[in-house]
Scaffold this active site. Structure first.
Site, short mmCIF file in Angstrom:
data_model
loop_
_atom_site.label_atom_id
_atom_site.label_comp_id
_atom_site.label_asym_id
_atom_site.label_seq_id
_atom_site.Cartn_x
_atom_site.Cartn_y
_atom_site.Cartn_z
N GLY A 1 0.84 -1.28 -0.03
CA GLY A 1 -0.11 0.10 0.06
C GLY A 1 0.79 1.26 -0.12
N GLY B 1 -0.29 4.62 -1.41
CA GLY B 1 -1.59 5.35 -0.79
C GLY B 1 -1.06 6.48 0.03
N GLN B 2 -2.01 6.97 0.47
CA GLN B 2 -1.72 8.29 1.67
C GLN B 2 -0.77 7.97 2.66
N ASP B 3 -0.91 6.82 3.44
CA ASP B 3 -0.27 6.41 4.67
C ASP B 3 1.19 5.93 4.02
N LEU C 1 -1.60 -8.40 -4.01
CA LEU C 1 -2.09 -8.95 -2.74
C LEU C 1 -2.93 -10.19 -2.82
N LEU D 1 0.22 -2.09 4.89
CA LEU D 1 -0.77 -1.17 4.65
C LEU D 1 -1.87 -1.32 3.35
N SER E 1 -9.61 0.16 0.96
CA SER E 1 -10.02 1.13 2.00
C SER E 1 -11.10 1.93 2.23
N SER F 1 -8.33 -0.75 12.17
CA SER F 1 -9.03 0.50 11.84
C SER F 1 -10.28 0.62 13.00
N GLU G 1 -13.09 1.42 12.27
CA GLU G 1 -14.34 0.69 11.73
C GLU G 1 -14.42 -0.66 12.49
N TYR H 1 -15.96 -4.18 5.01
CA TYR H 1 -14.50 -3.43 5.17
C TYR H 1 -14.14 -3.76 6.68
N HIS I 1 -7.69 9.25 9.63
CA HIS I 1 -6.48 10.29 9.57
C HIS I 1 -6.51 10.79 8.10
P1 NAP Z 1 -5.32 4.48 0.56
O1 NAP Z 1 -4.66 5.65 0.33
O2 NAP Z 1 -6.55 4.00 -0.01
O3 NAP Z 1 -4.13 3.33 0.15
C1 NAP Z 1 -4.66 1.98 -0.07
C2 NAP Z 1 -3.24 1.43 -0.89
O4 NAP Z 1 -3.73 -0.06 -0.80
C3 NAP Z 1 -2.87 1.66 -2.23
O5 NAP Z 1 -1.37 1.74 -2.03
C4 NAP Z 1 -3.43 0.72 -3.04
O6 NAP Z 1 -2.76 0.52 -4.08
C5 NAP Z 1 -3.42 -0.35 -2.11
N1 NAP Z 1 -4.20 -1.49 -2.60
C6 NAP Z 1 -5.77 -1.49 -2.60
N2 NAP Z 1 -6.20 -2.52 -3.33
C7 NAP Z 1 -5.19 -3.22 -3.54
C8 NAP Z 1 -4.94 -4.74 -4.15
N3 NAP Z 1 -6.00 -5.42 -4.42
N4 NAP Z 1 -3.84 -5.03 -4.16
C9 NAP Z 1 -2.64 -4.41 -3.88
N5 NAP Z 1 -2.64 -3.04 -3.50
C10 NAP Z 1 -4.11 -2.48 -3.23
O7 NAP Z 1 -5.27 4.24 2.21
P2 NAP Z 1 -4.50 4.81 3.38
O8 NAP Z 1 -5.39 6.00 4.01
O9 NAP Z 1 -3.10 5.04 2.96
O10 NAP Z 1 -4.75 3.43 4.64
C11 NAP Z 1 -3.59 2.73 4.57
C12 NAP Z 1 -4.24 1.64 5.37
O11 NAP Z 1 -4.68 1.70 6.87
C13 NAP Z 1 -5.27 0.81 4.71
O12 NAP Z 1 -5.13 -0.63 5.06
C14 NAP Z 1 -6.53 1.22 5.32
O13 NAP Z 1 -7.52 0.33 5.30
C15 NAP Z 1 -6.05 1.44 6.85
N6 NAP Z 1 -6.46 2.50 7.67
C16 NAP Z 1 -6.58 3.83 7.12
C17 NAP Z 1 -7.14 4.76 7.88
C18 NAP Z 1 -7.32 6.27 7.24
O14 NAP Z 1 -8.16 7.04 7.99
N7 NAP Z 1 -6.69 6.72 6.49
C19 NAP Z 1 -7.78 4.63 9.18
C20 NAP Z 1 -7.56 3.11 9.47
C21 NAP Z 1 -6.99 2.25 8.95
P3 NAP Z 1 -3.20 1.28 -5.70
O15 NAP Z 1 -2.55 2.78 -5.38
O16 NAP Z 1 -2.76 0.56 -6.51
O17 NAP Z 1 -4.61 1.36 -5.67
O1 G4F Z 2 -14.38 9.60 4.85
P1 G4F Z 2 -15.35 8.49 4.77
O2 G4F Z 2 -15.54 7.73 3.63
O3 G4F Z 2 -14.19 7.64 5.77
P2 G4F Z 2 -14.78 6.27 6.80
O4 G4F Z 2 -15.97 5.50 6.22
O5 G4F Z 2 -14.83 6.89 8.19
O6 G4F Z 2 -13.23 5.33 6.66
C1 G4F Z 2 -12.18 5.93 6.66
O7 G4F Z 2 -11.75 5.99 8.31
C2 G4F Z 2 -11.77 4.55 8.51
C3 G4F Z 2 -11.28 4.81 9.95
O8 G4F Z 2 -12.35 4.78 10.82
C4 G4F Z 2 -10.63 3.51 7.57
F1 G4F Z 2 -10.33 2.58 8.22
C5 G4F Z 2 -11.19 3.75 6.25
O9 G4F Z 2 -10.05 3.06 5.50
C6 G4F Z 2 -11.39 5.11 6.01
O10 G4F Z 2 -9.98 5.59 5.74
O11 G4F Z 2 -16.51 8.95 5.60
C7 G4F Z 2 -16.35 9.48 6.96
C8 G4F Z 2 -18.18 9.67 7.13
C9 G4F Z 2 -19.14 8.46 7.21
O12 G4F Z 2 -19.99 8.28 8.33
C10 G4F Z 2 -19.83 8.74 5.89
O13 G4F Z 2 -21.06 8.31 6.02
O14 G4F Z 2 -18.58 10.65 6.49
C11 G4F Z 2 -20.04 10.31 5.79
N1 G4F Z 2 -19.97 10.94 4.84
C12 G4F Z 2 -21.29 11.77 4.69
N2 G4F Z 2 -21.14 12.24 3.22
C13 G4F Z 2 -19.59 10.78 3.51
C14 G4F Z 2 -20.27 11.45 2.51
N3 G4F Z 2 -18.37 9.86 3.31
C15 G4F Z 2 -18.18 9.73 1.99
N4 G4F Z 2 -17.04 9.18 1.56
N5 G4F Z 2 -18.60 10.59 0.93
C16 G4F Z 2 -19.92 11.23 1.33
O15 G4F Z 2 -20.23 12.06 0.35
#
Ligand code: NAP
Ligand code: G4F
Length: 322
Positions: free
Chosen positions: A9, A12-14, A62, A83, A87, A128, A130, A152, A182
């Site tokens: 990953g 991605g952002q992280d 993956l 990562l 997501s 997460s 979630e 998820y 984040h």
């Molecule tokens: P992100 O920006 O969506 O990045 C996801 C990464 O996973 C990308 O590099 C993507 O690659 C890769 N990926 C997705 N599907 C794949 C597949 N089928 N095979 C190989 N690689 C794949 O997510 P992020 O925000 O950086 O989060 C990193 C991790 O932390 C994720 O596991 C997410 O679920 C978890 N997480 C995130 C948050 C948050 O708030 N950001 C919170 C809790 C947990 P491509 O560029 O090729 O699509």
């Molecule tokens: O930004 P979201 O899509 O993030 P969500 O569902 O909280 O998930 C993110 O954080 C998780 C950690 O808790 C990660 F594990 C996960 O990978 C991801 O990074 O939605 C945030 C909130 C939700 O309650 C959603 O219903 O915003 C609400 N929302 C309202 N309108 C919307 C929208 N979300 C999205 N994406 N788009 C809308 O138009």
């Protein structure tokens, strides 16, 4: 000897922020990317453009155990940050199967290759908030029971348990971060924060007219991704592997996020934001608030950036993009 890290990953952002952090610390940084990313670097590696020369990317999937096995064997990492995941929670309602396949099998494959090829390494799993879903306690700690509300969330709970089982059954070093939301200017446009800041910026410049959202009353504990990748690294520096909640401890509604973002460009969000029931989720996680006391006491980790500054940084970035 410099340490070697392998990141799934990484695009991605992280992954991008973590790579920067590890490079600064002198690590050799390797990443597993989909072949499509190598073939289309302009679009698919855009978050890594500034450090592409300093990291080594390996095409792998993956979904394919052999491809991961070969890479882990070749790289022989000291630290593995897993990562990679589908997501986006909303999408997991549209395609439960690919979400569970990627997130659950992908994690299992990574753990198994780690056990086979680099058992002395340390492994981080991206858990997460979630996983807490329909929350049983407020705020949520490492002891709060899980009640996931989406494919998820379910995939992350399963990944968390497999990761812990590898620690308990095989004595491997595996740690899970239970990270709350984040964000950053590198957040994908599908997530609500970036959708809001990009639209606030576009509307203020006359490039868009309105913003259509779902549930404005959802509450999230939003932190900054740069702070959170630091926590991932700290977790793998402890002598004993453990699991940690990483959060700011404060929550805000989606509505509040809109208010601040539009206010920053001199607009009242109520004149531009509309809701559409199609964007509501079949099962919503209504409110999340984390308690990161364990991380503070054990890792010395604390968030350094405020919610308000996060919103402003993201809006400013999106204004500059226009
Ligand atoms: P992100 O920006 O969506 O990045 C996801 C990464 O996973 C990308 O590099 C993507 O690659 C890769 N990926 C997705 N599907 C794949 C597949 N089928 N095979 C190989 N690689 C794949 O997510 P992020 O925000 O950086 O989060 C990193 C991790 O932390 C994720 O596991 C997410 O679920 C978890 N997480 C995130 C948050 C948050 O708030 N950001 C919170 C809790 C947990 P491509 O560029 O090729 O699509
Ligand atoms: O930004 P979201 O899509 O993030 P969500 O569902 O909280 O998930 C993110 O954080 C998780 C950690 O808790 C990660 F594990 C996960 O990978 C991801 O990074 O939605 C945030 C909130 C939700 O309650 C959603 O219903 O915003 C609400 N929302 C309202 N309108 C919307 C929208 N979300 C999205 N994406 N788009 C809308 O138009």
């Amino acid at each position: 000897m410099p340490q070697t890290a392998l990141i799934t990953g990484i695009t991605g952002q992280d992954g991008s922020y973590l790579s920067e952090l590890l490079l600064k610390k002198g690590y050799n940084v390797h990443g597993i990317v989909r072949r499509a990313s190598i073939e289309d670097p302009v679009h698919r590696l855009h978050r890594l453009g500034h450090i592409l020369e300093d990291i080594e990317l390996h095409p792998g999937s993956l979904e394919s155990y052999p491809s991961l096995y070969e890479i882990v064997r070749k790289v022989s990492p000291d630290e593995i940050y897993h990562l990679g995941a589908q997501s986006f929670v909303s999408y997991s309602f549209e395609d439960e199967f690919s979400t569970i396949n990627t997130n659950l099998n992908g994690t299992h494959y990574m753990l198994s290759t780690f056990r086979q090829c680099a058992p002395e390494a340390r492994f981080y799993f991206a858990g997460s908030s979630e996983m807490f879903g329909k929350v049983k306690n407020v705020p949520q700690t490492e002891d709060t029971p899980f009640h996931p509300r989406s494919a998820y969330g379910i995939s992350k709970v399963a990944g968390f348990h497999i990761t812990r089982n590898y620690r308990e059954a095989y004595g491997l070093y595996t740690a899970s971060g239970i990270l709350f939301n984040h964000e950053s200017p590198r957040r994908g446009y599908e997530f609500v924060t970036r959708k809001i800041t990009s639209h606030a910026a576009a509307i203020s410049k006359g490039k868009a007219k309105e913003l259509i959202l779902g549930n404005l009353d959802a509450e999230r504990d939003w932190g900054h991704a740069q702070d959170y990748v630091h926590a991932m690294w700290l977790m793998l520096q402890k002598d004993e592997a453990d699991d940690y909640v990483i959060a700011t401890g404060t929550t805000n509604t989606v509505r509040k996020f809109c208010e601040l973002a539009f206010e920053h460009v001199g607009l009242d969000y109520r004149n531009y934001v509309k809701t559409d029931s199609k964007l509501f989720r079949p099962a919503e996680v209504a409110a999340l608030q984390g308690d990161a006391n364990k991380a503070e006491e054990s890792l010395g980790w604390r968030p350094t950036k405020t919610f308000q500054n996060l919103v402003i940084e993201m809006v400013e970035h999106d204004l500059a993009q226009i």
